[in-house]
Design an enzyme around this catalytic site. Structure first.
Site, PDB file in Angstrom:
ATOM      1  N   ALA A  66       0.860  -1.180   0.000  1.00 58.05           N
ATOM      2  CA  ALA A  66       0.000   0.000   0.000  1.00 58.05           C
ATOM      3  C   ALA A  66       0.896   1.228   0.000  1.00 58.05           C
ATOM      4  O   ALA A  66       2.034   1.175   0.478  1.00 58.05           O
ATOM      5  CB  ALA A  66      -0.877  -0.005   1.244  1.00 58.05           C
ATOM      6  N   GLY A 111       0.590  -5.050   0.773  1.00 54.27           N
ATOM      7  CA  GLY A 111      -0.555  -5.082  -0.142  1.00 54.27           C
ATOM      8  C   GLY A 111      -0.204  -5.663  -1.505  1.00 54.27           C
ATOM      9  O   GLY A 111      -1.070  -6.204  -2.204  1.00 54.27           O
ATOM     10  N   GLU A 114      -0.548  -9.203  -1.013  1.00 55.28           N
ATOM     11  CA  GLU A 114      -1.987  -9.489  -0.857  1.00 55.28           C
ATOM     12  C   GLU A 114      -2.712  -9.470  -2.203  1.00 55.28           C
ATOM     13  O   GLU A 114      -3.630 -10.255  -2.442  1.00 55.28           O
ATOM     14  CB  GLU A 114      -2.610  -8.474   0.116  1.00 55.28           C
ATOM     15  N   GLU A 134       3.989  -5.431   7.405  1.00 57.45           N
ATOM     16  CA  GLU A 134       3.151  -4.406   8.061  1.00 57.45           C
ATOM     17  C   GLU A 134       3.510  -4.157   9.511  1.00 57.45           C
ATOM     18  O   GLU A 134       3.419  -3.020   9.988  1.00 57.45           O
ATOM     19  CB  GLU A 134       1.662  -4.786   7.957  1.00 57.45           C
TER      20      GLU A 134
HETATM   21  N1  COA Z   1       4.582   3.225  -0.457  1.00 55.79           N
HETATM   22  C1  COA Z   1       4.980   4.388  -0.989  1.00 55.79           C
HETATM   23  N2  COA Z   1       6.178   4.528  -1.599  1.00 55.79           N
HETATM   24  C2  COA Z   1       6.973   3.449  -1.671  1.00 55.79           C
HETATM   25  C3  COA Z   1       6.599   2.211  -1.156  1.00 55.79           C
HETATM   26  C4  COA Z   1       5.343   2.110  -0.529  1.00 55.79           C
HETATM   27  N3  COA Z   1       4.877   0.967  -0.028  1.00 55.79           N
HETATM   28  N4  COA Z   1       7.603   1.334  -1.376  1.00 55.79           N
HETATM   29  C5  COA Z   1       8.565   2.005  -2.025  1.00 55.79           C
HETATM   30  N5  COA Z   1       8.180   3.285  -2.208  1.00 55.79           N
HETATM   31  C6  COA Z   1       8.937   4.368  -2.868  1.00 55.79           C
HETATM   32  C7  COA Z   1      10.066   4.880  -2.020  1.00 55.79           C
HETATM   33  O1  COA Z   1       9.607   5.819  -1.057  1.00 55.79           O
HETATM   34  C8  COA Z   1      10.958   5.492  -3.061  1.00 55.79           C
HETATM   35  O2  COA Z   1      10.383   6.730  -3.468  1.00 55.79           O
HETATM   36  P1  COA Z   1      11.341   8.048  -3.599  1.00 55.79           P
HETATM   37  O3  COA Z   1      12.337   7.664  -4.656  1.00 55.79           O
HETATM   38  O4  COA Z   1      10.390   9.114  -4.009  1.00 55.79           O
HETATM   39  O5  COA Z   1      11.971   8.236  -2.249  1.00 55.79           O
HETATM   40  C9  COA Z   1      10.785   4.543  -4.246  1.00 55.79           C
HETATM   41  O6  COA Z   1       9.557   3.854  -4.024  1.00 55.79           O
HETATM   42  C10 COA Z   1      11.889   3.517  -4.352  1.00 55.79           C
HETATM   43  O7  COA Z   1      11.970   2.822  -3.120  1.00 55.79           O
HETATM   44  P2  COA Z   1      13.318   2.642  -2.283  1.00 55.79           P
HETATM   45  O8  COA Z   1      12.953   2.386  -0.865  1.00 55.79           O
HETATM   46  O9  COA Z   1      14.254   3.775  -2.556  1.00 55.79           O
HETATM   47  O10 COA Z   1      13.889   1.324  -2.976  1.00 55.79           O
HETATM   48  P3  COA Z   1      14.872   0.251  -2.324  1.00 55.79           P
HETATM   49  O11 COA Z   1      15.277  -0.645  -3.448  1.00 55.79           O
HETATM   50  O12 COA Z   1      15.943   0.926  -1.535  1.00 55.79           O
HETATM   51  O13 COA Z   1      13.979  -0.583  -1.297  1.00 55.79           O
HETATM   52  C11 COA Z   1      12.011  -1.784  -0.602  1.00 55.79           C
HETATM   53  C12 COA Z   1      12.940  -1.383  -1.765  1.00 55.79           C
HETATM   54  C13 COA Z   1      10.826  -2.537  -1.186  1.00 55.79           C
HETATM   55  C14 COA Z   1      12.785  -2.723   0.371  1.00 55.79           C
HETATM   56  C15 COA Z   1      11.553  -0.536   0.164  1.00 55.79           C
HETATM   57  O14 COA Z   1      11.059   0.424  -0.782  1.00 55.79           O
HETATM   58  C16 COA Z   1      10.453  -0.787   1.165  1.00 55.79           C
HETATM   59  O15 COA Z   1      10.715  -1.321   2.221  1.00 55.79           O
HETATM   60  N6  COA Z   1       9.215  -0.377   0.830  1.00 55.79           N
HETATM   61  C17 COA Z   1       8.097  -0.483   1.721  1.00 55.79           C
HETATM   62  C18 COA Z   1       7.604  -1.900   1.835  1.00 55.79           C
HETATM   63  C19 COA Z   1       6.462  -1.984   2.826  1.00 55.79           C
HETATM   64  O16 COA Z   1       6.618  -1.781   4.009  1.00 55.79           O
HETATM   65  N7  COA Z   1       5.285  -2.322   2.315  1.00 55.79           N
HETATM   66  C20 COA Z   1       4.113  -2.488   3.118  1.00 55.79           C
HETATM   67  C21 COA Z   1       3.266  -1.276   3.040  1.00 55.79           C
HETATM   68  S1  COA Z   1       1.768  -1.509   3.981  1.00 55.79           S
END
Ligand code: COA
Length: 260
Positions: A66, A111, A114, A134
């Site tokens: 999400a 999500g 999911e 989460e």
């Molecule tokens: N919601 C909003 N933005 C997200 C996102 C999410 N769930 N997941 C990634 N992004 C965005 C980042 O903020 C970043 O945006 P920016 O460049 O404007 O700062 C962009 O996507 C790239 O992500 P980044 O974190 O820089 O990539 P990474 O390769 O270093 O890490 C992940 C990848 C997937 C490990 C990391 O993005 C992450 O942990 N995301 C969240 C996962 C999560 O908790 N999901 C559950 C949500 S309920």
């Protein structure tokens, strides 16, 4: 409706949805859910679509969950609505009477996983990474993982994954039954389409009836499910495709199904 967060391609007899916010790792925001809801409604009404594939754009993600920026603004009331809306769209996807296949091309987190759980089949790239992170954010999964994941991988594994927030790789996901198959990254979509083409070579009404009957099993007792299966079995026995399929077998030739 114009789509800005996904791409929908109607190919010959199947649909391909590509989640398309690659700069945000295809995070599921309100706009994306609205567009997904619209595209699913169109697919429901389109009798020429016999299968659906969902994948993510870019090299890194299927969907990283999400949209945390939107989620961050939630309170008790809006948090519930946030969860209800996404869940409603995913349930509608799951209840399509055509096979829905997730081609998980990278991160499928929160999500994003999911969404894949609400697909009927999951194929993964060897680069895919999956998890329900989460609890890292102080919340629980809100689009169905607490309900679907235990049914797919068993209660103990589901609890382990959800309370640890750990991310697993594609082979591990396959070993616990979370994904059906793992393919080399560059071959994922082709292999998924190959599978869809195999399904499309079968009687489309029978395929659709099978998906519908299996979907119904979620909410029925065994006895009610068996009687529903008999009812649908009878219905498919009334189709031209049934006469063609059985006739072709007896005449030792390939069947030519027409979907009637
Ligand atoms: N919601 C909003 N933005 C997200 C996102 C999410 N769930 N997941 C990634 N992004 C965005 C980042 O903020 C970043 O945006 P920016 O460049 O404007 O700062 C962009 O996507 C790239 O992500 P980044 O974190 O820089 O990539 P990474 O390769 O270093 O890490 C992940 C990848 C997937 C490990 C990391 O993005 C992450 O942990 N995301 C969240 C996962 C999560 O908790 N999901 C559950 C949500 S309920």
């Amino acid at each position: 409706m114009e789509y800005s967060t996904l791409i929908y391609e109607k190919r010959e007899h199947y649909g391909l949805i590509t989640l398309n916010r690659p700069d945000k790792l295809n995070a599921l925001n309100f706009q994306l859910f609205t567009e997904l809801n619209d595209v699913i409604t169109n697919i429901e009404l389109d009798e020429s679509i016999y299968a659906l594939i969902i994948t993510g754009s870019g090299e890194k993600a299927f969907a990283a969950g999400a949209d945390i920026g939107e989620l961050n603004k939630s309170d008790i009331r809006s948090g519930k609505q946030f969860s209800e809306y996404g869940s409603k769209v995913m349930l509608k996807l799951e209840q399509l009477n055509i096979p829905v296949i997730a081609a998980i091309n990278g991160f499928a987190l929160g999500g994003g996983l999911e969404l894949a759980l609400s697909c009927h089949i999951r194929f993964a790239s060897e680069k895919a990474k999956m998890g329900q992170p989460e609890v890292n954010l102080g919340i629980i999964p809100g689009y169905g993982a607490t309900q679907r994941l235990p049914k797919i991988v068993g209660k103990a594994k589901a609890i382990e994954l959800i309370i640890s927030a750990k991310t697993i790789d594609a082979e591990t996901a396959k070993s616990i039954g979370l994904v059906n198959e793992v393919f080399p990254h560059t071959e994922l979509l082709d292999k998924t389409i190959e599978f869809v083409n195999l399904v499309l070579s079968k009687g489309p009404l029978a395929v659709s009836a099978a998906v519908k009957t299996i979907n119904a099993s979620e909410n029925l007792t065994l006895q009610d499910g068996l009687s529903y299966e008999s009812q649908i079995f009878g219905e498919v026995c009334g189709t031209q495709d049934f006469k063609e399929g059985t006739g072709a077998f007896l005449e030792k030739r390939n069947a030519n199904f027409i979907g009637k």
